[in-house]
Design a protein around this motif. Structure first.
Motif, PDB file in Angstrom:
ATOM      1  N   GLY A  33     -41.413 171.008 123.323  1.00  0.00           N
ATOM      2  CA  GLY A  33     -42.339 170.127 122.966  1.00  0.00           C
ATOM      3  C   GLY A  33     -42.838 170.385 121.765  1.00  0.00           C
ATOM      4  O   GLY A  33     -43.834 169.880 121.164  1.00  0.00           O
ATOM      5  N   ALA A  34     -42.424 171.282 120.882  1.00  0.00           N
ATOM      6  CA  ALA A  34     -42.593 171.437 119.557  1.00  0.00           C
ATOM      7  C   ALA A  34     -41.681 170.923 118.615  1.00  0.00           C
ATOM      8  O   ALA A  34     -40.397 170.656 119.008  1.00  0.00           O
ATOM      9  CB  ALA A  34     -42.690 172.849 119.178  1.00  0.00           C
ATOM     10  N   ALA A  35     -42.130 170.167 117.605  1.00  0.00           N
ATOM     11  CA  ALA A  35     -41.148 169.556 116.499  1.00  0.00           C
ATOM     12  C   ALA A  35     -40.879 170.322 115.546  1.00  0.00           C
ATOM     13  O   ALA A  35     -41.408 170.905 114.674  1.00  0.00           O
ATOM     14  CB  ALA A  35     -42.068 168.436 115.939  1.00  0.00           C
ATOM     15  N   LEU A  36     -39.464 170.795 115.575  1.00  0.00           N
ATOM     16  CA  LEU A  36     -39.016 171.825 114.467  1.00  0.00           C
ATOM     17  C   LEU A  36     -38.210 171.022 113.546  1.00  0.00           C
ATOM     18  O   LEU A  36     -37.402 169.727 113.950  1.00  0.00           O
ATOM     19  CB  LEU A  36     -38.046 172.972 115.190  1.00  0.00           C
ATOM     20  CG  LEU A  36     -38.578 173.712 116.099  1.00  0.00           C
ATOM     21  CD1 LEU A  36     -37.687 174.702 116.775  1.00  0.00           C
ATOM     22  CD2 LEU A  36     -39.898 174.404 115.600  1.00  0.00           C
ATOM     23  N   PRO A  37     -37.927 171.324 112.431  1.00  0.00           N
ATOM     24  CA  PRO A  37     -36.845 170.754 111.221  1.00  0.00           C
ATOM     25  C   PRO A  37     -35.385 170.653 111.826  1.00  0.00           C
ATOM     26  O   PRO A  37     -34.995 171.582 112.544  1.00  0.00           O
ATOM     27  CB  PRO A  37     -36.795 171.671 110.117  1.00  0.00           C
ATOM     28  CG  PRO A  37     -38.335 172.448 110.101  1.00  0.00           C
ATOM     29  CD  PRO A  37     -38.524 172.729 111.620  1.00  0.00           C
ATOM     30  N   SER A  38     -35.043 169.530 111.710  1.00  0.00           N
ATOM     31  CA  SER A  38     -33.489 169.214 112.288  1.00  0.00           C
ATOM     32  C   SER A  38     -32.397 169.905 111.236  1.00  0.00           C
ATOM     33  O   SER A  38     -32.694 170.161 110.171  1.00  0.00           O
ATOM     34  CB  SER A  38     -33.358 167.722 112.516  1.00  0.00           C
ATOM     35  OG  SER A  38     -33.384 167.232 111.225  1.00  0.00           O
ATOM     36  N   GLU A  39     -31.184 169.783 111.822  1.00  0.00           N
ATOM     37  CA  GLU A  39     -30.120 170.435 111.220  1.00  0.00           C
ATOM     38  C   GLU A  39     -29.755 169.421 109.955  1.00  0.00           C
ATOM     39  O   GLU A  39     -29.550 169.629 108.862  1.00  0.00           O
ATOM     40  CB  GLU A  39     -29.009 170.644 111.931  1.00  0.00           C
ATOM     41  CG  GLU A  39     -27.526 171.011 111.095  1.00  0.00           C
ATOM     42  CD  GLU A  39     -26.418 171.256 112.392  1.00  0.00           C
ATOM     43  OE1 GLU A  39     -25.670 171.902 111.695  1.00  0.00           O
ATOM     44  OE2 GLU A  39     -26.507 170.996 113.384  1.00  0.00           O
ATOM     45  N   ASN A  40     -29.982 168.105 110.262  1.00  0.00           N
ATOM     46  CA  ASN A  40     -29.688 167.242 109.264  1.00  0.00           C
ATOM     47  C   ASN A  40     -30.748 167.312 108.196  1.00  0.00           C
ATOM     48  O   ASN A  40     -30.439 166.909 107.144  1.00  0.00           O
ATOM     49  CB  ASN A  40     -29.719 165.789 109.821  1.00  0.00           C
ATOM     50  CG  ASN A  40     -28.484 165.487 110.640  1.00  0.00           C
ATOM     51  OD1 ASN A  40     -27.404 165.956 110.547  1.00  0.00           O
ATOM     52  ND2 ASN A  40     -28.430 164.510 111.711  1.00  0.00           N
ATOM     53  N   GLY A  41     -31.861 167.543 108.510  1.00  0.00           N
ATOM     54  CA  GLY A  41     -33.166 167.647 107.461  1.00  0.00           C
ATOM     55  C   GLY A  41     -32.901 168.987 106.343  1.00  0.00           C
ATOM     56  O   GLY A  41     -32.814 168.582 105.425  1.00  0.00           O
ATOM     57  N   PHE A  42     -32.054 169.843 107.198  1.00  0.00           N
ATOM     58  CA  PHE A  42     -31.763 170.970 106.007  1.00  0.00           C
ATOM     59  C   PHE A  42     -30.837 170.476 105.474  1.00  0.00           C
ATOM     60  O   PHE A  42     -30.699 170.720 104.242  1.00  0.00           O
ATOM     61  CB  PHE A  42     -31.496 172.266 107.109  1.00  0.00           C
ATOM     62  CG  PHE A  42     -32.579 173.021 107.646  1.00  0.00           C
ATOM     63  CD1 PHE A  42     -33.683 173.514 106.923  1.00  0.00           C
ATOM     64  CD2 PHE A  42     -32.592 173.040 109.003  1.00  0.00           C
ATOM     65  CE1 PHE A  42     -34.708 174.137 107.613  1.00  0.00           C
ATOM     66  CE2 PHE A  42     -33.697 173.642 109.527  1.00  0.00           C
ATOM     67  CZ  PHE A  42     -34.779 174.148 108.922  1.00  0.00           C
TER      68      PHE A  42
ATOM     69  N   THR B 144     -31.702 176.063 119.368  1.00  0.00           N
ATOM     70  CA  THR B 144     -31.503 175.081 118.779  1.00  0.00           C
ATOM     71  C   THR B 144     -30.101 174.508 118.449  1.00  0.00           C
ATOM     72  O   THR B 144     -30.021 173.265 118.347  1.00  0.00           O
ATOM     73  CB  THR B 144     -32.285 175.066 117.438  1.00  0.00           C
ATOM     74  OG1 THR B 144     -31.649 176.118 116.547  1.00  0.00           O
ATOM     75  CG2 THR B 144     -33.721 175.141 117.534  1.00  0.00           C
ATOM     76  N   GLY B 145     -29.341 175.492 118.359  1.00  0.00           N
ATOM     77  CA  GLY B 145     -28.082 175.160 118.215  1.00  0.00           C
ATOM     78  C   GLY B 145     -27.583 175.312 116.794  1.00  0.00           C
ATOM     79  O   GLY B 145     -26.450 175.449 116.311  1.00  0.00           O
ATOM     80  N   TYR B 146     -28.553 175.745 115.960  1.00  0.00           N
ATOM     81  CA  TYR B 146     -28.180 175.795 114.395  1.00  0.00           C
ATOM     82  C   TYR B 146     -29.157 177.029 113.823  1.00  0.00           C
ATOM     83  O   TYR B 146     -28.860 177.380 112.930  1.00  0.00           O
ATOM     84  CB  TYR B 146     -28.563 174.466 113.788  1.00  0.00           C
ATOM     85  CG  TYR B 146     -29.716 173.826 113.926  1.00  0.00           C
ATOM     86  CD1 TYR B 146     -31.014 174.209 113.017  1.00  0.00           C
ATOM     87  CD2 TYR B 146     -29.852 172.779 114.836  1.00  0.00           C
ATOM     88  CE1 TYR B 146     -32.035 173.590 113.183  1.00  0.00           C
ATOM     89  CE2 TYR B 146     -31.093 172.255 114.976  1.00  0.00           C
ATOM     90  CZ  TYR B 146     -32.498 172.630 114.223  1.00  0.00           C
ATOM     91  OH  TYR B 146     -33.354 172.088 114.304  1.00  0.00           O
ATOM     92  N   GLY B 147     -30.227 177.249 114.615  1.00  0.00           N
ATOM     93  CA  GLY B 147     -31.072 178.325 114.057  1.00  0.00           C
ATOM     94  C   GLY B 147     -30.403 179.833 114.663  1.00  0.00           C
ATOM     95  O   GLY B 147     -29.401 179.708 115.526  1.00  0.00           O
ATOM     96  N   LEU B 148     -30.603 181.000 113.880  1.00  0.00           N
ATOM     97  CA  LEU B 148     -29.875 182.126 114.008  1.00  0.00           C
ATOM     98  C   LEU B 148     -30.682 183.218 114.756  1.00  0.00           C
ATOM     99  O   LEU B 148     -30.197 184.418 114.900  1.00  0.00           O
ATOM    100  CB  LEU B 148     -29.378 182.588 112.794  1.00  0.00           C
ATOM    101  CG  LEU B 148     -28.362 181.646 112.147  1.00  0.00           C
ATOM    102  CD1 LEU B 148     -27.855 182.403 110.799  1.00  0.00           C
ATOM    103  CD2 LEU B 148     -27.040 181.425 113.076  1.00  0.00           C
ATOM    104  N   GLY B 149     -31.946 182.960 115.041  1.00  0.00           N
ATOM    105  CA  GLY B 149     -33.030 183.560 115.502  1.00  0.00           C
ATOM    106  C   GLY B 149     -33.174 185.229 115.102  1.00  0.00           C
ATOM    107  O   GLY B 149     -33.293 186.089 115.907  1.00  0.00           O
TER     108      GLY B 149
END
Length: 493
Positions: A437-446, A305-310
């Motif tokens: 295809g899945a909607a995940l919370p965005s970085e801006n949302g956090f 995602t570019g901001y998740g740490l897995g």
């Protein structure tokens, strides 16, 4: 207020050895109860499989605990003032053990929900423990002891998450509840042997109508808040529950003001010191829980995602665990500031620390150490604030009302966390990014949620600034020993 300063031991005297045992046992009981809040988090994704039920139905394993805790906290606090705080503390621990055993034996949804509700009924342990400390400890121990007891709410939750994740990964999930039952039994025995009963009582009759009204209003309100996102915020069910909550709570307030022996003395809660402390508690509960929603998701979202740490749930727990240790350490610092400057200043400092932690999180969220640092800063602020809140409450109410007053303050914090869950959930559901295809919370949302968390902490700072300067329960004069608090056998109507 002379009654608020009544101490069973001379102010300024060295604490007897038994005081250390009382503090340790009550803090341990608080940590055990707070473990229940995070106990099921690691197994929530697997509960539908374990219980052969849908995900929406297994969510009641969390909701039932929330509702039971909201109902039990003010009711048990009042019963403690009337019939004995230690007695009600032991009763609460018995309910926790019973709920843990029911969950440990559960293989279907209904017994699991019943067990989790029983665990939630034990939520009054922390305010009861604080009230017992006020009645039995010497004044020079009160500030630090109540700060530690109050911080146990966060300590147990922070330490419980990695422990529960490890147990769930390596053992049968039922073992989580067998361990909690064993800890509850140990806590019960320690309280039974080492904690004395307070002789400060109100007597009188229990306000059954008031307790039923408050319970109905809180259940309606919390159901609308906690399930609104699932049912739809404009659905008939949510709107009816929200409307019912307002109508019931207004009617309940009208009744309580006219009751000779109310469940909650609304005239006392309207005192500026109590009122603004409780309002600040709602804002602080909101601010603290926002972090609990954001950091675990950031740690677990895929790195693509570019901001998740897995990271795994166990890693999430280990990242958040230091926060609990910081809370515990800061409780001693909080007590020192309270003795020197008063709990109002302590509360304001803690709120600013929490706000700075969220502000830092907006720019530092790309590495694991960033989130450890942020969680520790916020934990330090929470340690300050949660240590100051009981001192402010106890300084404004009669000793015979401390159980109900502290329980109501704990309820205010819980309402704040419920509002945080609902509002943050809406924001993260609306501000999403597409990932396979899945909607995940965005970085801006956090970042928006973190900004709101900072704003809630600043609101708590402002509300704390409105608290009038008043002598607190820990500011007893050192020149002479106050008389022990008298036992009151019967309340006057």
């Amino acid at each position: 207020m002379s009654d608020a300063l009544a101490r069973p031991a001379e102010a300024g005297s060295s604490a007897p050895p038994r005081s250390n045992a009382v503090v340790a046992v009550l803090a341990f009981a608080g940590i055990v109860v707070s473990l229940m809040q995070t106990l099921v988090i690691p197994i929530i994704p697997e509960l539908p499989k374990y219980l052969n039920a849908s995900a929406s139905n297994t969510a009641w394993a969390v909701t039932a605990t929330l509702l039971a805790a909201a109902v039990a906290t003010p009711v048990v606090g009042r019963l403690g003032d009337m019939f004995g705080k230690r007695r009600m503390l032991l009763t609460s621990i018995v309910l926790l053990v019973s709920g843990s055993i029911v969950c440990a034996l559960a293989d279907s949804l209904v017994p699991m929900v019943i067990g989790r509700a029983l665990q939630g009924l034990a939520a009054a342990v922390v305010p009861l423990g604080i009230s017992i400390m006020r009645d039995v400890l010497p004044s020079d121990r009160l500030a630090g002891s109540t700060a530690l007891m109050s911080a146990s709410l966060g300590v147990g939750g922070a330490l419980g998450l990695p422990s529960a994740a490890f147990i769930a990964d390596h053992y049968n999930w039922h073992s989580l509840f067998w361990i909690s039952a064993a800890l509850g039994v140990l806590s019960f025995l320690l309280v039974l042997v080492l904690v004395p009963e307070s002789k400060v009582r109100t007597g009188g009759r229990f306000d059954l109508v008031g307790s039923l009204g408050l319970s109905a209003g809180l259940i309606s309100l919390l159901l609308a808040i906690s399930k609104g996102s699932d049912w739809g915020w404009t659905s008939a069910t949510t709107l009816v529950l929200g409307t019912a909550a307002v109508a019931i709570l207004l009617s309940w307030g009208w009744y309580e003001l006219r009751s000779p022996q109310p469940l909650v003395d609304l005239r006392t809660t309207a005192k500026p010191q109590v009122l603004f402390t409780n309002l600040a508690s709602i804002a602080l509960g909101f601010s603290m829980f926002a972090m609990s929603l954001v950091l675990p998701q950031l740690l677990q979202l895929p790195t693509q995602t570019g901001y998740g740490l897995g990271k795994s749930m166990l890693t999430v727990g280990l990242v958040l665990a230091p926060q609990g240790l910081v809370m515990m350490a800061m409780s001693a610092v909080s007590a020192g500031v309270t003795k020197a400057k008063g709990p109002k200043v302590t509360l304001m400092i803690g709120a600013l620390i929490v706000a700075s932690g969220y502000a830092l999180n907006i720019v530092l969220m790309s590495e694991v150490w960033h989130l450890i640092l942020v969680s520790c800063i916020i934990g330090a602020g929470v340690g300050f604030t949660y240590g100051a809140l009981p001192a402010l409450i106890m300084g404004a109410v009669d000793p015979s009302q401390t159980g109900a007053a502290n329980s109501l303050n704990t309820l205010m914090r819980s309402l704040g966390t419920s509002f945080a869950s609902a509002i943050a959930g809406v924001i993260l559901a609306q501000m999403t990014t597409d990932f396979g295809g899945a909607a995940l919370p965005s970085e801006n949302g956090f970042k928006v949620v973190m900004a709101i968390g900072a704003g809630a902490a600043l609101l708590a700072f402002f509300l704390a600034s409105l608290i009038p300067k008043a002598r607190t329960a820990v500011e007893a004069p050192a020149a002479k020993a106050p008389a022990p608090a008298p036992e009151v056998s019967e309340a006057k109507a």
